[in-house]
Design a protein around this motif. Structure first.
Motif, PDB file in Angstrom:
ATOM      1  N   LEU A   1      56.097  69.664  14.175  1.00  0.00           N
ATOM      2  CA  LEU A   1      55.104  68.763  13.608  1.00  0.00           C
ATOM      3  C   LEU A   1      53.982  69.532  12.911  1.00  0.00           C
ATOM      4  N   ALA A   2      53.603  70.667  13.475  1.00  0.00           N
ATOM      5  CA  ALA A   2      52.601  71.504  12.810  1.00  0.00           C
ATOM      6  C   ALA A   2      53.119  71.980  11.457  1.00  0.00           C
ATOM      7  N   TRP A   3      54.377  72.379  11.422  1.00  0.00           N
ATOM      8  CA  TRP A   3      54.982  72.833  10.166  1.00  0.00           C
ATOM      9  C   TRP A   3      54.980  71.715   9.127  1.00  0.00           C
ATOM     10  N   LEU A   4      55.273  70.494   9.565  1.00  0.00           N
ATOM     11  CA  LEU A   4      55.220  69.356   8.662  1.00  0.00           C
ATOM     12  C   LEU A   4      53.805  69.142   8.126  1.00  0.00           C
ATOM     13  N   ALA A   5      52.817  69.175   9.035  1.00  0.00           N
ATOM     14  CA  ALA A   5      51.433  68.976   8.610  1.00  0.00           C
ATOM     15  C   ALA A   5      51.024  70.000   7.566  1.00  0.00           C
TER      16      ALA A   5
ATOM     17  N   GLU B   1      45.189  75.772   7.358  1.00  0.00           N
ATOM     18  CA  GLU B   1      45.081  76.023   8.804  1.00  0.00           C
ATOM     19  C   GLU B   1      44.929  74.697   9.534  1.00  0.00           C
ATOM     20  N   LEU B   2      45.693  74.533  10.620  1.00  0.00           N
ATOM     21  CA  LEU B   2      45.503  73.357  11.459  1.00  0.00           C
ATOM     22  C   LEU B   2      44.105  73.353  12.040  1.00  0.00           C
ATOM     23  N   ARG B   3      43.520  72.172  12.130  1.00  0.00           N
ATOM     24  CA  ARG B   3      42.201  72.043  12.731  1.00  0.00           C
ATOM     25  C   ARG B   3      42.229  71.219  14.016  1.00  0.00           C
TER      26      ARG B   3
END
Length: 455
Positions: free
Chosen positions: A112-116, A428-430
């Motif tokens: 899911l992080a990769w998708l985001a 970058e994910l937050r």
């Protein structure tokens, strides 16, 4: 359900590609209470207490929507690299039989992080392998999605037709029909949220005609319609499947689906590569959707779906990255490019435009999920699920920002908003520590392969 609290946001100095309506070369978009409040050309209005995002040099689009995935497969990437679909499945079923909730949680978080990070704001997942005694696998991916912060549409999948009944999967990974139906009802009752700004909706998704009995297919459809949720399954992915259906059911895959009540505007199929002309007409007439997964179809040598023909007929088409084990590290934004190029390779350079590719990656996906009145385009009143792409720097040499997004490599993601809440900023994910999710995904793979005895 608890929804993220959205702040006021102003995006200004942007090139806006709303998907519906005219594009705006230099304009603004405002967000209040998680929804799009206004958009237009020229300077942005003042909005007290708002965060202001200077999107100079950026393209603003709706967030991308992934309509087919198998998140657990993050833990089994890179295996059976040169196999057909049936060979690949036969080899991997016994690996997947060893997954547990810890594996699914780590794999789902990484996936899911990769998708985001590739511009996705809403993700569907098709989980259909439920080994006995391995923990609550469905809850594990729901928890992961909540932490990453994407809208999530998990599909409660199932298989009840193992090898002893003429199916493809080994008996150890199938469930009993009555248990599947009971567990599916419990899953819908526990998780499904039908509200406008829902972060979590559930679909009913028996795996495929070659791993599910006719009785389960029929009862799943009745259950879904009774509960008011959508239906999903794999269909017409390979010519092997067509032969299998003709031999065992006496008809083509789409004919079989129609016979058992599986065509309709509450249904979307994964792949649908091998369709006959009459199938395309029936999809258009009934509003039946397709999740196009170009990289996975190419990786497994399955073929190229007739996307241009489906669109010309008026049938709904969205995008899917499919499971990571058949499309390693595939970017959802990159699937727009793949979809466009594959159609052009077969049908010529006007077969699919950049804007059509963006539309199937956004509004087409929303239509598959039954959320086209809520997400998928930049319109006042819709949910503020928005991607802000950097198309300056080297990309500024491409005069058309939508061309730069779709024709070229995926641009940097300046901001990704879900309901006005920042999920990604400057690649970058937050919401969650990005490096921790990457490590968790690697640990999930090591755990799964260790359980199977590969490591």
């Amino acid at each position: 359900m608890n929804h993220p609290t959205a702040q006021r946001v102003v995006i200004e100095n942007a090139y806006l590609a709303p998907v519906v309506g005219d594009e705006i070369e230099s304009g603004y978009l405002t967000i209040e209470n998680g929804r799009i409040a206004a958009l237009g050309a020229g300077p942005a209005p003042k909005l007290d207490g708002a965060e202001r995002i200077d999107a100079r040099g950026c393209l603003v689009t709706p967030g991308l929507i992934n309509t087919h995935h198998h998140l657990y497969q993050w833990a089994s990437q890179g295996l059976y690299q040169d196999s057909t679909l049936f060979e690949w499945l036969t080899g991997l079923y016994r690996t997947w039989a060893r997954m547990d909730a810890e594996v699914v949680y780590g794999a789902a978080g990484a996936g899911l992080a990769w998708l985001a990070l590739s511009g996705c704001t809403t993700a569907s997942d098709h989980h259909y392998v439920f080994p006995q005694g391995r923990g609550d696998l469905f809850d594990a991916e729901v928890r992961a999605a909540a932490e990453v912060g994407l809208r999530f549409h998990p599909c409660r999948g199932s298989m009840d037709r193992g090898q002893s009944d003429g199916g493809l999967p080994p008996d150890e990974v199938v469930e009993k029909t009555d248990e599947i139906l009971r567990n599916t009802i419990e899953t819908i009752d526990r998780y499904h949220d039908a509200s406008f700004d829902s972060m979590l909706r559930v679909a009913v998704a028996p795996c495929s005609p070659f791993s599910v009995s006719e009785a389960l297919m029929r009862e799943s459809a009745a259950l879904a319609r009774d509960k008011g949720v959508r239906l999903h399954t794999h269909l017409a992915e390979t010519l092997d499947e067509e032969r299998h259906c003709r031999e065992q059911m006496g008809c083509t895959p789409v004919e079989y689906m129609e016979k058992i009540g599986w065509l309709g505007d509450d249904v979307w199929f994964a792949h649908a590569v091998h369709l006959h002309d009459k199938d395309i007409r029936r999809f258009a007439d009934t509003g039946t959707g397709t999740a196009h997964c170009p990289t996975s179809n190419a990786r497994l040598g399955a073929g190229i779906a007739r996307v241009a023909d489906l669109l010309a007929a008026g049938a709904p088409v969205g995008l899917g990255v499919d499971g990571a084990a058949s499309s390693e590290l595939t970017s959802l934004a990159g699937e727009m490019r793949q979809a466009m190029l594959f159609q052009r390779a077969v049908h010529g350079p006007d077969a699919l435009t950049a804007r059509q590719a963006l539309r199937i990656g956004t509004l087409g996906g929303a239509r598959n999920l039954g959320r086209h009145t809520e997400i998928g385009s930049l319109e006042v009143g819709k949910l503020a699920d928005i991607a802000v792409w950097r198309v300056d720097g080297f990309r500024a040499a491409v005069a058309d920002p939508v061309c730069a997004l779709v024709f070229g490599p995926t641009p940097p993601l300046a901001r990704l908003l879900v309901g006005g809440r920042t999920v990604v900023e400057n690649d970058e994910l937050r919401t969650v520590a990005q490096d921790e999710l990457a490590v968790a995904g690697a640990r999930a793979r090591a755990r799964l392969l260790r359980e199977e005895g590969r490591q």
